[in-house]
Design a protein around this motif. Structure first.
Motif, PDB file in Angstrom:
ATOM      1  N   ASP A  78      27.507  46.921  85.323  1.00 31.26           N
ATOM      2  CA  ASP A  78      26.124  47.395  85.297  1.00 31.26           C
ATOM      3  C   ASP A  78      25.323  46.688  84.218  1.00 31.26           C
ATOM      4  N   TYR A  84      22.124  44.087  84.622  1.00 27.47           N
ATOM      5  CA  TYR A  84      20.858  44.392  83.950  1.00 27.47           C
ATOM      6  C   TYR A  84      20.409  43.216  83.089  1.00 27.47           C
ATOM      7  N   GLU A 120      31.548  57.007  87.980  1.00 29.64           N
ATOM      8  CA  GLU A 120      30.493  56.656  88.934  1.00 29.64           C
ATOM      9  C   GLU A 120      31.032  56.667  90.357  1.00 29.64           C
TER      10      GLU A 120
END
Length: 300
Positions: free
Chosen positions: A103, A107, A253
């Motif tokens: 992640d 980003y 997640e």
């Protein structure tokens, strides 16, 4: 055309990696947030040039490597206020070798690309031994053409360079690697305990078991360190705890995704428990010891 390289982060791993680039004849300018860190000597003694500022390191670079700590460190240095992104020229290729999870890599990659820059996530495995010897494994996520462009640079630092897919894929494979490594350490510590109780020479365990189905990098490189109580850091417990935190985060997640079933991770949980126990020893200085110091969790 000679590529100008900036290397951000000259710790145990980064300094050795940057030094190997210099030894292969590449033009490297290094930068570290802590100016007097002892590890910098390895880079400077190889002929590397130290920059006085982040801007001086990055502004003329064609390729910017980074080898930093946790997600906040990488984010701050690469895309934060007055960061490397602010000083880089258009189309500079950023290659982050830290372990930050998919992640964060996505980003950071998006932020860099939106600013006209390029990005590869390329976490590493092989410990300080691999960094010094130039035998690291690189798990690369991003455009294949970008990886191929700087393949000679990867080859100066590693012996196994694998393209894993899109940005974030290198990080995903690295978290799998860290899961295996942490569980190997559980097995290694318990095996050395068993060997000691049976009066077996630990070197015999390394030599015999290391040549068979039970062989692993951990057994070969850390087996005798576990047996002898050599806790000098090649890869510190504090960094492993950070990596396993990322493993747990991605597992959580996936558990929230109805289309995925990551299940529980009891072996990872036990590894975290043992690493954390050791990290609290010596008034918290246990966190600075190498992962082989997990054996102390069995002896306290």
């Amino acid at each position: 055309m000679v590529q100008k390289i900036a290397f951000l982060g000259l710790g145990v791993m980064g300094s050795a990696m940057a030094a190997n680039l210099v030894k292969r004849g590449h033009s490297v300018i290094g930068w570290n947030r802590t100016k007097n860190r002892p590890t910098i000597v390895l880079f400077s003694s190889a002929g590397g040039v130290l920059a006085d500022s982040l801007e001086a390191a990055v502004s003329e670079a064609d390729i910017v490597f980074s080898c930093l700590g946790d997600v906040p460190d990488v984010t701050e240095v690469l895309i934060g206020e007055k960061s490397a992104m602010s000083f880089a020229k258009a189309n500079t290729l950023f290659i982050d070798t830290s372990t930050i999870g998919s992640d964060a890599a996505k980003y950071i990659g998006k932020a860099l690309m939106n600013d006209g820059l390029r990005f590869l996530d390329a976490p590493i495995s092989g410990g300080d031994v691999g960094a010094r010897n130039g035998t690291l494994t690189f798990m690369v996520g991003g455009e294949l053409a970008d990886m191929q462009e700087c393949l000679p640079l990867f080859e100066a630092m590693g012996s196994n360079i694998k393209h894993c897919g899109a940005i974030g894929s290198g990080q995903a494979v690295k978290l799998c690697n860290q899961s295996l490594v942490s569980i190997y350490m559980l097995a290694l510590c318990e095996t050395m305990q068993i060997a000691a109780k049976m009066g077996i020479d630990p070197q015999l365990v390394v030599d015999v078991c290391g040549s068979g189905a039970a062989g692993s990098w951990a057994l070969t490189n850390l087996g005798m360190k576990v047996a002898k109580g050599d806790y000098a850091p090649g890869f510190a417990i504090k960094h492993m705890l950070k990596d396993l935190r990322l493993v747990q985060e991605i597992s959580q997640e996936l558990n929230q995704d109805p289309d995925q079933d990551s299940g529980d991770l009891p072996a990872i949980a036990l590894a975290i428990q043992n690493f954390f126990k050791v990290s609290q020893l010596d008034d918290g200085l246990g966190a600075e010891q190498g992962t082989q110091a997990m054996i102390r969790a069995y002896r306290h």
